[in-house]
Each structure stands twice: as C-alpha cells, then as structure tokens.
Motif scaffolding. Sequence first.
Motif, mmCIF file in Angstrom:
data_model
loop_
_atom_site.group_PDB
_atom_site.id
_atom_site.type_symbol
_atom_site.label_atom_id
_atom_site.label_comp_id
_atom_site.label_asym_id
_atom_site.label_seq_id
_atom_site.Cartn_x
_atom_site.Cartn_y
_atom_site.Cartn_z
ATOM 1 N N ALA A 368 1.735 4.085 -1.707
ATOM 2 C CA ALA A 368 0.942 5.349 -0.823
ATOM 3 C C ALA A 368 1.672 6.553 -0.985
ATOM 4 N N LEU A 369 2.615 6.497 -0.175
ATOM 5 C CA LEU A 369 3.462 7.603 -0.301
ATOM 6 C C LEU A 369 4.286 7.839 -1.786
ATOM 7 N N ALA A 370 4.728 7.175 -2.582
ATOM 8 C CA ALA A 370 5.196 7.439 -4.001
ATOM 9 C C ALA A 370 4.087 7.962 -4.511
ATOM 10 N N LYS A 371 2.607 7.642 -4.310
ATOM 11 C CA LYS A 371 1.717 8.195 -5.310
ATOM 12 C C LYS A 371 1.575 9.407 -4.691
ATOM 13 N N GLU A 372 1.046 9.775 -3.995
ATOM 14 C CA GLU A 372 0.675 10.779 -2.819
ATOM 15 C C GLU A 372 1.935 12.302 -3.211
ATOM 16 N N ILE A 373 3.028 11.235 -3.284
ATOM 17 C CA ILE A 373 4.127 13.010 -2.614
ATOM 18 C C ILE A 373 4.128 12.926 -4.402
ATOM 19 N N ASN A 374 4.312 12.149 -5.312
ATOM 20 C CA ASN A 374 4.373 12.935 -6.615
ATOM 21 C C ASN A 374 3.711 13.762 -7.031
ATOM 22 N N GLU A 375 1.571 12.754 -6.419
ATOM 23 C CA GLU A 375 1.583 14.098 -6.982
ATOM 24 C C GLU A 375 0.600 15.695 -6.848
ATOM 25 N N LEU A 376 1.975 15.914 -5.554
ATOM 26 C CA LEU A 376 2.527 17.061 -4.952
ATOM 27 C C LEU A 376 3.264 17.434 -5.721
ATOM 28 N N GLY A 377 3.651 16.681 -7.155
ATOM 29 C CA GLY A 377 5.080 17.765 -7.414
ATOM 30 C C GLY A 377 6.177 16.789 -7.573
ATOM 31 N N GLY A 378 6.762 15.793 -6.411
ATOM 32 C CA GLY A 378 7.913 15.060 -6.392
ATOM 33 C C GLY A 378 7.818 13.872 -7.403
ATOM 34 N N ASP A 379 9.353 13.546 -6.991
ATOM 35 C CA ASP A 379 9.872 11.648 -7.385
ATOM 36 C C ASP A 379 10.256 11.098 -6.731
ATOM 37 N N VAL A 380 9.491 10.400 -6.203
ATOM 38 C CA VAL A 380 9.526 9.480 -5.711
ATOM 39 C C VAL A 380 9.408 7.708 -6.859
ATOM 40 N N THR A 381 10.170 7.556 -6.581
ATOM 41 C CA THR A 381 9.935 5.460 -6.877
ATOM 42 C C THR A 381 9.928 4.606 -6.065
ATOM 43 N N GLU A 382 9.014 3.765 -6.265
ATOM 44 C CA GLU A 382 9.155 2.597 -5.782
ATOM 45 C C GLU A 382 10.583 1.498 -5.285
ATOM 46 N N THR A 383 11.276 1.492 -5.095
ATOM 47 C CA THR A 383 12.490 0.368 -5.690
ATOM 48 C C THR A 383 12.218 -1.151 -4.485
ATOM 49 N N GLU A 384 12.502 -2.210 -4.742
ATOM 50 C CA GLU A 384 11.764 -3.477 -4.501
ATOM 51 C C GLU A 384 11.975 -3.942 -3.284
ATOM 52 N N ASP A 385 12.796 -2.936 -2.667
ATOM 53 C CA ASP A 385 12.610 -3.008 -0.613
ATOM 54 C C ASP A 385 12.562 -1.332 -0.162
ATOM 55 N N GLY A 386 12.113 -0.559 -0.950
ATOM 56 C CA GLY A 386 11.714 0.467 -0.529
ATOM 57 C C GLY A 386 11.564 1.473 -1.329
ATOM 58 N N LEU A 387 12.343 3.070 -1.645
ATOM 59 C CA LEU A 387 12.053 4.346 -1.905
ATOM 60 C C LEU A 387 13.430 4.478 -2.143
#
Length: 459
Positions: A368-387
Amino acid sequence: MTGTESSPGADNALWPAPLAQGAVDATVTVPGSKSVTNRALVLASLASEPGWVRRPLRSRDTLLMADALRALGVGIEETVSSGSGADGPGEAWRVIPAGPHGPATVDVGNAGTVMRFLPPVAALADGPVRFDGDPRSHERPLHGVIDALRALGVRIDDEGRGCLPMTVHGSGAVAGGPVRIDASSSSQFVSALLLSAPRFNQGVEVRHVGSTLPSLPHIRMTVDMLRAAGAAVDTPESGGEPDVWRVAPSALLGRDLVVEPDLSNAAPFLAAALVTGGRVTIPDWPERTTQPGDELRRIFTDMGGSCELTDSGLVFTGTGRITGIDADLHEVGELTPVIAAVAALADSESVLRGIAHLRLHETDRLAALAKEINELGGDVTETEDGLRIRPRALHGGVFHTYEDHRLATAAAVLGLVVDGIRVENVATTGKTLPDFPGLWTSMLGAGETPAATATASRS
C-alpha cells in the motif's frame, strides 16, 4: 477482499490534507495508548478484585475490547473523575472481574489485540464463544493462538482456516503447561497466551520456534504489566532460555493504572515538526516505557531533528533538512508508514528493513505504501523484507488508506508540504486516534477539538 482493497461499505469521502503555511509550533496532547489500554482491560478482567484503568484510550479498538469483555460477563463501568494528581481529572473505567461465561459473541472489528488476546480468555469460559469481525479480519493470521490453545486441550472450530470466524468452546478451565508456537507473523500470539496464563491450572511455558520475532517491545510491555499485577514471569531477558516465556499460575491483583500517552500515535505530530522545520511538544512523555513509539526519538533524530525530554514533555524540533536512513524497524514496525512518508520527503535514499510482517497487518502495508506514494510521483520499491525509498518531487492526488489508520496519518504528513493531497476515508484513524482530523488542524492553528487537545502558534 485482498489486503489492498477497500471493503464495499468503506467511507470513501476524500479529506483535503491541510498544507502547512509555515513551520509548525504546537503542543499536542496525545490520547492514551491502545496497547496499554487493551492489555490493562484483559488483566483487570482476570484479576481477583476490582481495578481501575484511568485515562484509557477511547477508540474503536479499545471499545471493541471493552464490549467483548462485557459480553463475557465482565463489568466495566465508565466514569469521569474530578480529582487531582496523577490519576485525575479524566475518564476512568472501573473493571469488576467475573468468571467468563458463554454462550457469547465477540465482534473483533479489525483489532489484532481483540482477535488474539481474547480466545485464551474465552477458553476459560463455561460455554461457546464465537469470534467474528470485519472482512479484513478473516485474512489476518490466528494460527499461532489457535494451534497453541488446541495443544493445551481447548476445542476450537475454525473449519481449518486458521483465522476468523471461529468458535472457542470454553470448558471453564485450561490445564496449561508447555506449548510451542511460531509467532514470527505476530508477537501478539505470545502476548495472548501470557496474559491469560496466570489463570491456567499449570500456568504456561511458551516456546517460539519460528524465525525472528517481530515487535519484541510489545512482549516486554505484556511482561511488565503482568509482573505489576502480581504474576511471576520468567523471560529471556531475566536469564531464561532464548525465545521462551514462563508464567506461573497465580491470582492477579486489581490495579489502579494510569495509561500512558500512545507514543506511536505521536508519530505524525513529531513528523510534522521534522518536515516543516518546526517544533512540537508532546506532554507526559514517559521517562521509561516499553512502548515501541519511544524509538521515534532516535529515528527522527537520525533523520535530521533534535529532541529534549523536559518537564513540559518531549520537545521535538526540526531543522529544515530531512536525511534518509537505513534502518531495521523489525521491533517497531507499526511506525513504518509515517517514517516512510518522511523518507519520501528526504534529501537522500532510505532503506527500511525487517518489516516483512507488515504484509499481514490491517492491510499489506508495504504494498500500500509503495503504490500510494508512487501514485503521487514517488519512487518506492518493495524489497523482500521492507521498502527502498528514493525521494522524488511529489504532487497532489488521492491517497487511498485501505481502512488502515496508519496509512491515513502518513498521508496527512505528506499533505503538510505537498499541495492537493486528498485522503480517502480519514475516519479510519478512529481505530486508535479519535478525531484525528480535528487534532491535526488544531496543531496547524486552524481550529480546536474537544476530543483531544492541541495548542498552536505560528512561528
């Protein structure tokens, strides 16, 4: 419903997150701790004499706990004290213990503490107790508690799901003794067994056999509160075996407990000081606590702020610069959403590790954090155990919360410095923080709220 979908009945109204007009300068009185309130209610309900829970948090999760205990026969009287000193004035709940009984039905909502702490209590009842809740509660793991209670001789009908809905067939007593569980998906599995263990005939020995336990501070909180109520507890920290907790059978004392402020719920307000280069004071911040939220002092200092514990409370000051961090948040995972929001506004990359278990919280928080921040122009990727969070210029847009209170408060932090953020279903914050929107706008000097207190002056 998947962890990143809203239920059909969700309140989809959009709340325009207020944009800060300058550096925040405010004193914010944060309501009581959910974790302490709900543990206190369980222990008081199992005590041998009446007790008091003073300054409790009144939120959806704690009211669900109180109503569930009432359904099991416990008396909980709500009063407002007018005294002075450490215990007043303020609201107080008088808890009159009673042997739990069935038949009964418990609505857990989506409260992890209710769905996990109360099945062992229900096992002590003299009849069936049915547990059910929100659609998302059917997806959250309960196998640790279910398997452990079955190993201790308790009959549970869950149709093999390992989650809700289910019925605990209480027989009036639990033999207790040694039990092995995998609590790697939630430390609440351990706390659930420990809280009721003094009432088991042989107490309990809980041995964790999975990968590293998350949120150890919450288990320490459970142990401290048990000991304060008169229970004898042996832990790894007190010289016991690693990953083994023992509680001896005993009567629990009725306590007069004053609930600490919820330090995890202080996260968005401290973040407001950090991202605006301002100052926020949180009164009554304890000098010593087992609450995971106390780690905010260190984490947000590492991200560019400074703090001081004074007679007025914790004073946190932002410097106008936000620095990225590489942090293992395994023990304080509930702080992740707000920390991720701050990291998205930093001047360097952040890596948040050790939080794979957040995929099983109120929603899949990492996705959810990755999707929503990225929808605002961010660059967040999920890792195996985090962000992994690489700062980018953000823009306005709708921030979906998936009925997760901590997603909503993270969105509010972003909205302080990013114009045009609209938060879906901000009312979900009522799970642990009543009238968050009113408290937030009061911090910004835009209004007052009777449910919680914030005083602000523009710097």
